[in-house]
Design an enzyme around this catalytic site. Structure first.
Site, mmCIF file in Angstrom:
data_model
loop_
_atom_site.group_PDB
_atom_site.id
_atom_site.type_symbol
_atom_site.label_atom_id
_atom_site.label_comp_id
_atom_site.label_asym_id
_atom_site.label_seq_id
_atom_site.Cartn_x
_atom_site.Cartn_y
_atom_site.Cartn_z
ATOM 1 N N GLU A 21 66.405 48.234 49.955
ATOM 2 C CA GLU A 21 66.237 48.854 51.022
ATOM 3 C C GLU A 21 65.859 50.588 50.711
ATOM 4 O O GLU A 21 66.695 51.146 50.010
ATOM 5 C CB GLU A 21 67.095 48.710 51.971
ATOM 6 C CG GLU A 21 67.111 47.722 52.954
ATOM 7 C CD GLU A 21 68.109 47.113 54.124
ATOM 8 O OE1 GLU A 21 68.763 48.139 54.575
ATOM 9 O OE2 GLU A 21 67.774 46.555 54.679
ATOM 10 N N GLU B 179 74.650 43.035 53.173
ATOM 11 C CA GLU B 179 75.124 43.992 52.820
ATOM 12 C C GLU B 179 76.828 43.631 53.383
ATOM 13 O O GLU B 179 77.497 43.606 54.841
ATOM 14 C CB GLU B 179 75.108 45.135 53.965
ATOM 15 C CG GLU B 179 73.768 45.939 53.380
ATOM 16 C CD GLU B 179 73.375 47.269 53.838
ATOM 17 O OE1 GLU B 179 73.629 47.903 54.538
ATOM 18 O OE2 GLU B 179 72.488 48.053 53.378
#
Ligand SMILES: *[C@@H]1O[C@H](CO)[C@@H](O)[C@H](O)[C@H]1NC(C)=O
Ligand SMILES: *[C@@H]1O[C@H](CO)[C@@H](O)[C@H](O)[C@H]1NC(C)=O
Ligand SMILES: *[C@@H]1O[C@H](CO)[C@@H](O)[C@H](O)[C@H]1NC(C)=O
Ligand SMILES: *[C@@H]1O[C@H](CO)[C@@H](O)[C@H](O)[C@H]1NC(C)=O
Ligand SMILES: *[C@@H]1O[C@H](CO)[C@@H](O)[C@H](O)[C@H]1NC(C)=O
Ligand SMILES: *[C@@H]1O[C@H](CO)[C@@H](O)[C@H](O)[C@H]1NC(C)=O
Length: 483
Positions: free
Chosen positions: A267, A122
């Site tokens: 995720e 991220e």
């Protein structure tokens, strides 16, 4: 809606069942290791296999973890932490060494089935303030080149796990989706590179966070069992925020000419503690709903999806900067016991616990019954215990919200005592704490017994020198107060 007759719907349902059985992509899970007492890697690998989890996503390339995965048949995504991006972006050599050490070595001699390298984690998250904007893409290019040079170009694919905040939509309709303006051109370059090199787009999507950030977010829209005011995007009907979010990405890709790029959900999950919306019932509702849903796909991509659940096991050493829930994403507790029943497709409804887990003795540290409830040291002692362990199960809406102030103190003392491997000196808050052999757990509030770890580096195997110092300081302070 209403277009298909009953028989056609039945036929479609049968078709979908057959289709999903034949093309099931296999469920994956994220295996994070930010725990004070991680389960031994071989135990975790057995846990994965016993539960039919066929793919695992790692956040680094720890050798003990990769060695345990050797010969397991489990597909692996290894990760490069963000703090390595700078050096990998600036040195072809460093990238080649990384691939040699952390991919080639395991693929060739240890038969670890590495399929993906995740470059960063991220990195474009808004909260990172742009720190990795300049280095992520160059690091990706260097790693891809290194993989090709190592002869792994067609076997190992590159990706960047991105948070869903790299794209947005101007209305609630996914079809208005595009990449975030401040990184739009960079995203198009990356997507183009991934597309050319057979890479994949990995996205992390969190309906829980939508709910956490916005108290007026409609609860049912976060789950998969229907929502009373669905969004109609030019005939595509959205009854859950996951689909709408995922399709916003599909539209962003399509709009920029890459509508066919493979998307993997890196995720997805729901935490069980640390917030009023984080509990066992909601996590089970979300994850079980998602397990059925992932075989159907979204309105824009109505095909089975590739998915990594977040997460496999709770991690008690994660930063709680995002919120107290951050340490509670596991479908398994810290000790590998299942939190709830979940069908992952190939198992039955029940998850299989980790085998042969070794616990410390059945002993807890609690507030002494004879402690003075207004002892001036009570507050500071509880604060100290919590600051050095994990008290994220205390407070409003948590599993231990049923405790009173005394219960809170006991929970804090025990949490610290277990974190420090039940060392006697860590249950010596003067006049306040005592060791007990009767389980202080009440209802949903579980007082842990820590697991035995053999890792000499695990915290607290050796006495914690700072504790003695703090005790002395607290004592001196107490003297001052008395004087
Ligand atoms: C391999 O990965 C490990 C764990 O992420 C890291 O510490 C190490 O620096 C990497 N090796 C090289 C040569 O980059
Ligand atoms: C980003 O900036 C905010 C506000 O200036 C700061 O609190 C935060 O620590 C920064 N985050 C990072 C990862 O640098
Ligand atoms: C996308 O995939 C479809 C179906 O496989 C194919 O017909 C089309 O040419 C592809 N488009 C691009 C831009 O690759
Ligand atoms: C799973 O369901 C069974 C009965 O169906 C029950 O006995 C068991 O306690 C459940 N397990 C968990 C972890 O909730
Ligand atoms: C227990 O501790 C939590 C977290 O520190 C706090 O929010 C809560 O108010 C405490 N409860 C009592 C009864 O003191
Ligand atoms: C413990 O309690 C005793 C008796 O109440 C008191 O005299 C003593 O000062 C206390 N010790 C500390 C460290 O607070």
């Amino acid at each position: 809606m209403g277009i298909l007759g009953r028989n056609q719907m039945l036929a479609l349902a049968v078709f979908k069942v057959l289709f999903s059985i034949n093309t099931v992509h296999g469920i994956g899970a994220n295996w994070g290791t930010q725990s004070s007492h991680p389960l031994p890697p071989p135990t975790v690998v057995k846990l994965l296999r016993d539960n039919g989890i066929q793919k695992v996503k790692l956040f680094d390339a720890e050798s003990s973890v990769l060695r345990a995965l050797s010969g397991s048949g489990i597909e692996v995504m290894v990760g490069i932490p963000n703090d390595m991006l700078f050096s990998l972006a600036n040195s072809v050599d460093a990238a080649e060494r990384w691939v040699e050490k952390n991919v080639s070595a395991y693929v060739s001699s240890n038969s670890v089935d590495i399929r993906y390298v995740a470059v960063g984690n991220e990195p474009f998250l808004r909260a990172s303030n742009g720190t990795f904007i300049g280095t992520t893409f160059p690091a990706l290019r260097n790693i891809q080149a290194a993989l090709i040079k190592a002869g792994l170009g067609s076997r190992v694919r590159v990706t960047i796990p991105l948070n869903a905040d790299v794209y947005q939509s101007s209305t609630e309709n996914p079809s208005t989706g595009d990449f975030r303006p401040d990184i739009h051109d960079l995203m198009v370059q990356i997507v183009s590179f991934l597309s050319l090199n057979g890479g994949i787009f990995t996205v992390n999507i969190y309906p829980f966070i939508s709910l956490y950030n916005d108290p007026s977010f409609p609860l049912d829209y976060a789950f998969f069992d229907g929502y009373s005011s669905p969004i109609n995007d030019n005939g595509r009907i959205y009854t859950n925020v996951f689909d709408a979010n995922f399709d916003t990405l599909v539209w962003a890709l399509e709009k920029n000419g890459f509508g066919n790029l493979t998307i993997v959900v890196g995720e997805i999950g729901w935490p069980t503690d640390g917030d009023r919306n984080a509990n066992i019932a909601s996590a089970q509702r979300f994850n079980q709903g998602f397990m059925s849903h992932m075989n159907k796909g979204t309105p824009m991509r109505p095909v089975p999806m590739d998915v990594y659940l977040f997460s496999l096991i709770d991690e008690d050493a994660k930063s709680i900067q995002p919120g107290n829930f951050e340490r509670h994403w596991g479908i398994f507790n810290y000790d590998g016991t299942p939190k709830y029943n979940l069908s992952l497709g190939s198992n039955n409804n029940e998850l299989v616990p980790a085998s042969n887990v070794q616990y410390l003795n059945r002993r807890w540290c609690v507030l002494s019954p004879s402690a003075n409830p207004v002892d001036p040291q009570l507050g500071p002692s509880v604060s100290y215990a919590c600051a050095n362990s994990d008290c994220t199960s205390l407070g409003y809406g948590t599993s231990c919200s049923n405790l009173n102030a005394q219960g809170n103190a006991s929970y804090a003392f025990n949490s610290y005592y277990q974190q420090k491997n039940q060392l006697d000196s860590t249950c010596q808050f003067p006049n306040l704490s005592v060791i007990t052999t009767s389980d202080p757990s009440v209802g949903t509030c579980k007082f842990k017994i820590m697991i035995r770890t053999t890792n000499p580096g695990a915290s607290g195997i050796s006495p914690d020198p700072s504790f003695g110092l703090v005790q002395v300081l607290v004592f001196l302070l107490a003297l001052l107060v008395v004087v």
